[in-house]
Write an enzyme that holds these catalytic residues in place. Structure first.
Site, short mmCIF file in Angstrom:
data_model
loop_
_atom_site.label_atom_id
_atom_site.label_comp_id
_atom_site.label_asym_id
_atom_site.label_seq_id
_atom_site.Cartn_x
_atom_site.Cartn_y
_atom_site.Cartn_z
N MET A 25 0.72 -1.08 -0.02
CA MET A 25 0.27 0.23 0.03
C MET A 25 0.53 1.10 0.19
O MET A 25 1.69 1.00 0.46
CB MET A 25 -1.12 -0.48 0.99
CG MET A 25 -2.13 -0.66 0.89
SD MET A 25 -3.03 -0.58 2.54
CE MET A 25 -2.51 -2.14 3.42
N THR A 26 0.21 1.65 -0.79
CA THR A 26 1.48 3.36 -1.01
C THR A 26 0.40 3.94 -0.33
O THR A 26 -0.22 4.10 0.58
CB THR A 26 0.81 4.01 -2.91
OG1 THR A 26 1.32 3.17 -3.82
CG2 THR A 26 1.68 4.92 -2.60
N ALA A 58 4.32 0.21 -3.33
CA ALA A 58 5.22 1.05 -4.74
C ALA A 58 6.72 0.83 -4.74
O ALA A 58 6.41 2.26 -3.90
CB ALA A 58 4.41 1.25 -5.53
N GLN A 100 8.16 -4.17 -3.23
CA GLN A 100 7.74 -3.50 -4.38
C GLN A 100 8.82 -3.27 -5.43
O GLN A 100 8.45 -2.12 -4.77
CB GLN A 100 6.56 -3.57 -4.36
CG GLN A 100 5.02 -4.10 -5.62
CD GLN A 100 3.73 -3.81 -4.91
OE1 GLN A 100 4.24 -2.33 -5.00
NE2 GLN A 100 2.95 -4.60 -5.35
N HIS A 167 6.18 -5.58 -9.33
CA HIS A 167 4.41 -5.13 -9.84
C HIS A 167 3.94 -5.31 -11.19
O HIS A 167 4.15 -4.45 -11.84
CB HIS A 167 4.45 -3.47 -8.68
CG HIS A 167 3.09 -3.34 -8.91
ND1 HIS A 167 1.93 -3.84 -9.19
CD2 HIS A 167 3.15 -1.83 -7.76
CE1 HIS A 167 0.49 -3.08 -9.21
NE2 HIS A 167 1.40 -2.56 -8.40
N ALA A 169 1.46 -5.48 -11.48
CA ALA A 169 -1.04 -5.37 -11.53
C ALA A 169 -1.07 -4.01 -11.74
O ALA A 169 -0.20 -2.93 -12.22
CB ALA A 169 -0.75 -6.16 -10.10
N ASN A 170 -2.54 -3.86 -11.23
CA ASN A 170 -3.13 -2.30 -11.36
C ASN A 170 -2.63 -1.81 -12.69
O ASN A 170 -2.75 -0.23 -12.40
CB ASN A 170 -2.70 -1.88 -10.15
CG ASN A 170 -3.13 -3.23 -8.91
OD1 ASN A 170 -3.28 -4.14 -8.84
ND2 ASN A 170 -2.81 -2.40 -7.82
N TYR A 172 0.23 -1.03 -14.57
CA TYR A 172 2.02 -0.33 -14.18
C TYR A 172 2.20 -0.53 -15.37
O TYR A 172 1.49 -1.71 -16.21
CB TYR A 172 1.84 -0.54 -12.55
CG TYR A 172 0.94 1.02 -12.12
CD1 TYR A 172 1.28 2.22 -12.11
CD2 TYR A 172 0.80 0.44 -11.16
CE1 TYR A 172 0.21 2.74 -11.30
CE2 TYR A 172 0.06 1.04 -9.96
CZ TYR A 172 -0.45 2.99 -10.24
OH TYR A 172 -1.06 3.17 -9.30
N ARG A 224 2.98 -9.71 -8.45
CA ARG A 224 1.60 -9.62 -8.41
C ARG A 224 1.47 -9.04 -9.76
O ARG A 224 1.67 -8.95 -10.94
CB ARG A 224 1.63 -8.37 -7.78
CG ARG A 224 -0.23 -8.43 -7.30
CD ARG A 224 -0.18 -7.28 -6.13
NE ARG A 224 -0.97 -7.12 -5.25
CZ ARG A 224 -1.78 -6.59 -4.74
NH1 ARG A 224 -1.47 -5.01 -5.13
NH2 ARG A 224 -2.60 -6.69 -4.20
C1 LIG Z 1 -4.38 2.95 0.01
C2 LIG Z 1 -3.76 2.25 -0.83
C3 LIG Z 1 -2.95 2.08 -1.59
C4 LIG Z 1 -2.26 0.96 -2.56
N1 LIG Z 1 -0.93 1.24 -2.84
C5 LIG Z 1 -0.94 0.18 -3.76
C6 LIG Z 1 0.80 -0.24 -3.84
O1 LIG Z 1 1.05 0.32 -4.07
N2 LIG Z 1 0.97 -1.53 -5.24
C7 LIG Z 1 -0.29 -2.55 -4.90
O2 LIG Z 1 0.41 -3.42 -5.62
N3 LIG Z 1 -1.64 -2.44 -4.75
C8 LIG Z 1 -1.65 -1.10 -3.98
N4 LIG Z 1 -2.67 -0.94 -3.61
C9 LIG Z 1 -3.24 -2.23 -3.61
C10 LIG Z 1 -4.00 -3.45 -2.36
O3 LIG Z 1 -3.13 -4.41 -2.10
C11 LIG Z 1 -5.20 -3.80 -2.47
O4 LIG Z 1 -4.90 -4.60 -3.73
C12 LIG Z 1 -6.99 -3.58 -2.28
O5 LIG Z 1 -6.47 -2.53 -0.99
C13 LIG Z 1 -7.41 -4.37 -1.81
O6 LIG Z 1 -7.40 -4.90 -0.92
P1 LIG Z 1 -8.51 -4.80 0.52
O7 LIG Z 1 -9.78 -5.08 0.18
O8 LIG Z 1 -8.12 -5.85 1.23
O9 LIG Z 1 -8.51 -3.30 0.57
C14 LIG Z 1 -3.27 0.05 -2.65
C15 LIG Z 1 -4.70 -0.30 -2.25
C16 LIG Z 1 -4.42 1.00 -0.66
C17 LIG Z 1 -6.02 1.15 -0.40
#
Ligand SMILES: Cc1cc2nc3c(=O)[nH]c(=O)nc-3n(C[C@H](O)[C@H](O)[C@H](O)COP(=O)(O)O)c2cc1C
Length: 368
Positions: A25-26, A58, A100, A167, A169-170, A172, A224
């Site tokens: 989580m960032t 990340a 990550q 990383h 995923a998401n 990037y 991921r």
């Molecule tokens: C504040 C925040 C920052 C996040 N930053 C990243 C990140 O840096 N890298 C990543 O792969 N996912 C990131 N995510 C996604 C989370 O790793 C996770 O997949 C997502 O919150 C779903 O899980 P949850 O329902 O338990 O919150 C972030 C999520 C949140 C809430």
């Protein structure tokens, strides 16, 4: 219940005290020079309590990789001390520390950093209001970025991390290479679905070589990924199953599927009712462990997720609202769903989450 809190040993020998993972989580809270801030150090120490493994936010691998304001970096040796403090904060609480490694590619917000180039496999704009047309990477630059990932992974080793997570995923950069939406290249990194995997496959190969040369044999390499994209063209589940099959055949330690809900089904094909985890496990076939994530908030969720076939489970928001989440789950107590600034949440992270509150309120979260 027993499975969750039982030790877990990775293929290369690293031992987790239980199967719970802090999701990456960032925090948006580094120092201005992109080193780990005091606030972040306190946050990591508090959220590592009881976790088997902690995946960091990340972490940018070079200047163009920075996707968020005040995002930590491991771009060169000047950041070794910052990375060492991060690894130490996590490990001092008994959790394994995973860095990550990240590059934002075309998802970067323009103007966030001075002299930053928004780059992508091809010059196709992301479907985001803020997005600009990215600059297509030259083939030689793709190899430079791969070298940057390796340099950051070496810094992770020297800083005392137990492993790294790529990383992919998401939306990037790694995903941008795999996506037919953002990758229209005709060199070795684009074209067929196999060639769109080449960036990820090369990174994995280089990580394995790095481990062999510079790390202890237990050093964890994770990957991921996001299973689908909504864009057309975009990554489909059948593309992802090919990628997963390829990655599972490599000498890596885990795969980590990024889903909004651990019970998710296909986004692209609403008629397909089979859970994504089932499709993934059919292909993985016990070759590597799979981490699940998304809406895992109580003991029942965790038990159900394990029964569906995940090997480890990552906690996101619930670990932010409840700074004692592992202990509470262990005692089958309802975790706290009220975000509090004073619960060691970095200010910018707290403020960022607060802006999302509509969807969070639906999930029963609130703010104090
Ligand atoms: C504040 C925040 C920052 C996040 N930053 C990243 C990140 O840096 N890298 C990543 O792969 N996912 C990131 N995510 C996604 C989370 O790793 C996770 O997949 C997502 O919150 C779903 O899980 P949850 O329902 O338990 O919150 C972030 C999520 C949140 C809430």
């Amino acid at each position: 219940m027993n499975k969750i809190f039982k030790e877990f040993r990775f293929g290369h020998g690293a031992l987790l005290r239980n199967r719970l993972v802090l999701a990456p989580m960032t925090t948006y809270s580094s120092n201005e020079d992109l080193t780990l801030s005091q606030e972040e150090e306190v946050y990591y120490k508090s959220r590592s309590k009881g976790m088997g493994m902690v995946i960091t936010a990340a972490t940018a691998v070079n200047k163009n990789a920075q996707a968020f304001k005040l995002q930590i970096t491991a771009r060169d040796e000047r950041y070794l001390d910052s990375m060492r403090r991060l690894a130490t904060a996590i490990k001092s609480e008994g959790a394994l520390a995973i860095l990550q490694l990240h590059h934002g590619g075309r998802m970067n917000i323009p103007g966030l950093y001075k002299n930053q180039d928004i780059v992508c496999p091809s010059c196709v704009k992301a479907n985001r209001d803020y997005a600009v047309e990215p600059r297509e990477l030259k083939t030689s630059e793709v190899y430079d970025i791969i070298d940057n990932f390796v340099r950051s992974a070496k810094i992770a080793i020297d800083a005392g991390f137990d492993g790294i997570e790529l990383h992919g995923a998401n939306t990037y950069l790694l995903q941008q290479f795999f996506s037919p939406h953002s990758n229209l290249r005709d060199d070795e990194f684009g074209g067929s679905v196999e060639k769109r995997m080449m960036f990820s496959k090369t990174l994995v190969k280089r990580m394995i070589e790095l481990r062999k040369k510079h790390a202890k044999k237990e050093f964890i390499i994770g990957y991921r990924f996001s299973p689908e994209e909504i864009e057309n063209p975009g990554i489909t589940l059948s593309d992802t199953l090919l990628l997963v099959n390829e990655l599972a055949s490599k000498d890596i330690d885990y795969l980590h599927v990024s889903l909004g809900n651990y019970k998710a089904t296909s986004l692209r094909d609403k008629t397909d009712k089979e859970l994504i985890v089932k499709k993934l496990q059919n292909v993985i076939n016990n070759r590597v462990p799979l981490i699940g994530v998304g809406h895992l908030e109580c003991l029942n969720d965790l038990e159900e997720a394990f029964s569906l076939g995940y090997d480890m489970l990552a906690l996101g928001l619930i670990a932010l609202s409840d700074n004692n989440v592992v202990e509470n789950l262990k005692n089958n107590l309802e975790p706290n769903k009220v975000f509090r600034r004073e619960d060691q949440l970095p200010t910018n992270m707290y403020n960022r989450i607060k802006k999302w509150d509509d969807s969070l309120l639906d999930r029963g979260y609130s703010f104090e």
